[in-house]
Design a protein around this motif. Structure first.
Motif, PDB file in Angstrom:
ATOM      1  N   GLY A  95      11.002   1.954   4.460  1.00  0.00           N
ATOM      2  CA  GLY A  95      10.280   3.180   4.148  1.00  0.00           C
ATOM      3  C   GLY A  95      10.180   4.155   5.290  1.00  0.00           C
ATOM      4  O   GLY A  95       9.891   5.335   5.075  1.00  0.00           O
ATOM      5  N   SER A  96      10.404   3.700   6.521  1.00  0.00           N
ATOM      6  CA  SER A  96      10.364   4.604   7.659  1.00  0.00           C
ATOM      7  C   SER A  96      11.590   5.504   7.733  1.00  0.00           C
ATOM      8  O   SER A  96      11.620   6.464   8.507  1.00  0.00           O
ATOM      9  CB  SER A  96      10.214   3.815   8.965  1.00  0.00           C
ATOM     10  N   VAL A 128      12.719  -6.410  11.592  1.00  0.00           N
ATOM     11  CA  VAL A 128      13.319  -6.422  10.254  1.00  0.00           C
ATOM     12  C   VAL A 128      14.691  -5.737  10.256  1.00  0.00           C
ATOM     13  O   VAL A 128      15.612  -6.169   9.549  1.00  0.00           O
ATOM     14  CB  VAL A 128      12.370  -5.753   9.239  1.00  0.00           C
ATOM     15  N   ALA A 129      14.861  -4.688  11.044  1.00  0.00           N
ATOM     16  CA  ALA A 129      16.140  -3.977  11.073  1.00  0.00           C
ATOM     17  C   ALA A 129      17.280  -4.877  11.534  1.00  0.00           C
ATOM     18  O   ALA A 129      18.442  -4.653  11.173  1.00  0.00           O
ATOM     19  CB  ALA A 129      16.044  -2.750  11.982  1.00  0.00           C
ATOM     20  N   PHE A 130      16.985  -5.912  12.322  1.00  0.00           N
ATOM     21  CA  PHE A 130      18.000  -6.863  12.775  1.00  0.00           C
ATOM     22  C   PHE A 130      18.081  -8.068  11.849  1.00  0.00           C
ATOM     23  O   PHE A 130      19.180  -8.541  11.531  1.00  0.00           O
ATOM     24  CB  PHE A 130      17.679  -7.326  14.203  1.00  0.00           C
ATOM     25  N   GLU A 131      16.923  -8.593  11.437  1.00  0.00           N
ATOM     26  CA  GLU A 131      16.893  -9.804  10.620  1.00  0.00           C
ATOM     27  C   GLU A 131      17.412  -9.551   9.199  1.00  0.00           C
ATOM     28  O   GLU A 131      18.064 -10.410   8.603  1.00  0.00           O
ATOM     29  CB  GLU A 131      15.458 -10.329  10.545  1.00  0.00           C
ATOM     30  N   TYR A 138       6.325   1.222   6.718  1.00  0.00           N
ATOM     31  CA  TYR A 138       7.612   0.574   6.982  1.00  0.00           C
ATOM     32  C   TYR A 138       8.086  -0.284   5.815  1.00  0.00           C
ATOM     33  O   TYR A 138       9.264  -0.280   5.470  1.00  0.00           O
ATOM     34  CB  TYR A 138       7.502  -0.342   8.202  1.00  0.00           C
ATOM     35  N   PHE A 139       7.162  -1.080   5.229  1.00  0.00           N
ATOM     36  CA  PHE A 139       7.573  -2.248   4.469  1.00  0.00           C
ATOM     37  C   PHE A 139       7.197  -2.248   3.000  1.00  0.00           C
ATOM     38  O   PHE A 139       7.438  -3.243   2.305  1.00  0.00           O
ATOM     39  CB  PHE A 139       6.989  -3.508   5.124  1.00  0.00           C
ATOM     40  N   MET A 196       0.841  -1.198   0.000  1.00  0.00           N
ATOM     41  CA  MET A 196       0.000   0.000   0.000  1.00  0.00           C
ATOM     42  C   MET A 196       0.871   1.241   0.000  1.00  0.00           C
ATOM     43  O   MET A 196       2.001   1.207   0.451  1.00  0.00           O
ATOM     44  CB  MET A 196      -0.920   0.011   1.228  1.00  0.00           C
ATOM     45  N   SER A 197       0.372   2.337  -0.494  1.00  0.00           N
ATOM     46  CA  SER A 197       1.083   3.606  -0.501  1.00  0.00           C
ATOM     47  C   SER A 197       0.427   4.541   0.491  1.00  0.00           C
ATOM     48  O   SER A 197      -0.772   4.758   0.457  1.00  0.00           O
ATOM     49  CB  SER A 197       1.047   4.218  -1.902  1.00  0.00           C
TER      50      SER A 197
END
Length: 305
Positions: A252-253, A242-245, A52-53, A1-2
């Motif tokens: 996008g954040s 996600v920032a670690f994995e 974020y994604f 989504m946008s």
């Protein structure tokens, strides 16, 4: 989504929230040399998943989110404000969202009260960056400064970015209100703010560390004492999943996703290699913990778990 600015502000204004996963907590703390360091909750944000994604590979993303108990179209993100005290110094790293951003945030003063800290006790407010959940709490409902006795410090590049009239046109529609709000608040505290540079020791044992990417002039800060060190990371490591994995993924954040990914990888490598603890503004369980390597990825291990 946008996600458009209209979508984003409608969600914030409606106070649509999800409770963060994991146990509720009031605060968590530690010692770094003679610094007493506490993480205090300002509440949480609730933002659309796409913020974020968007653009990430769904087949790889979905199992990561499932592993961390995240589902649905909204993502809840805890907000952890760091307080460091030593002698007569009471240092606040960021000051929360205040009353004007999102109904689920803006709880900082209640958290400080649990530490017997009144707003006038704060001697320094050190900003990692100028996003609303970090800056807007500098003013109260009447646009008066909350921390009346404090000095304010911000990275020089970050200060210039938010005070530049061109930022509102260049930042993008979804974040245009961020620029307007930051410029107004920084103007009202301008006479009391000091610009700091990468590597500058702003107090004995407290050093600024450039960590650009989430915003153009984002700063993290390193507290040191008696052989121990702790990184106040702000949003340089912007979430606990996600920032670690997948630290190299562009999120996008972040305002400059590519630069933010480079910065994130550098900091995670430093934290794991040097066994340095950190506090992250949007990390779980108060944000205080350690970083462990997990193959080519990393894992956040909260101290409060």
């Amino acid at each position: 989504m946008s996600t458009t600015r209209r979508d984003f502000m409608a969600l914030a204004g409606a106070g649509l929230v999800l409770a963060p996963s994991g146990r509720l907590w009031a605060q968590t703390g530690t010692m770094v040399g003679d610094w007493t360091v506490d993480s205090v909750s300002d509440g949480h944000l609730s933002l659309p998943r796409g913020f974020y994604f968007d653009g990430l590979p769904e087949a790889e993303l979905a199992p990561i989110l499932a592993e961390h108990g995240l589902s649905g179209e909204m993502i809840a993100s805890p907000c952890n404000v760091t307080v460091a005290r030593r002698g007569g110094d009471v240092v606040l790293f960021d000051c929360g969202a205040g009353p004007a951003f999102m109904d689920s945030a803006g709880r900082l003063l209640d958290g400080l009260e649990t530490l017997d800290i009144a707003p006038e006790d704060v001697t320094h407010v050190v900003f990692t960056h100028g996003h609303p959940d970090h800056l807007w709490g500098v003013l109260d409902d009447f646009d008066d400064p909350v921390f009346t006795e404090a000095r304010y410090l911000m990275g020089g590049a970050e200060w210039n970015y938010w005070r530049d009239p061109a930022t509102v046109d260049s930042i993008g529609e979804a974040r245009a209100s961020f620029a307007v709000g930051a410029a107004r608040r920084l103007e009202l505290v301008e006479e009391r703010i000091t610009a700091v540079a990468d590597g500058e020791e702003i107090l004995p044992g407290l050093m600024a560390l450039a960590s650009h990417g989430h915003t153009p002039g984002h700063m993290s800060f390193v507290l040191r004492g008696e052989g121990a060190a702790l990184l106040v990371a702000g949003d340089a490591i912007v979430n606990g999943h996600v920032a670690f994995e997948r630290p190299g993924w562009e999120l996008g954040s972040d305002q400059d996703p590519a630069l933010a990914a480079v910065t994130r990888l550098r900091l995670l490598d430093m934290l794991a290699s040097e066994e340095m603890r950190l506090i992250g503004f949007h990390l779980p369980e108060g944000g205080l913990g350690r970083v462990e390597r997990r193959g080519e990825a990393y894992r956040f291990v909260p101290e409060a778990a």
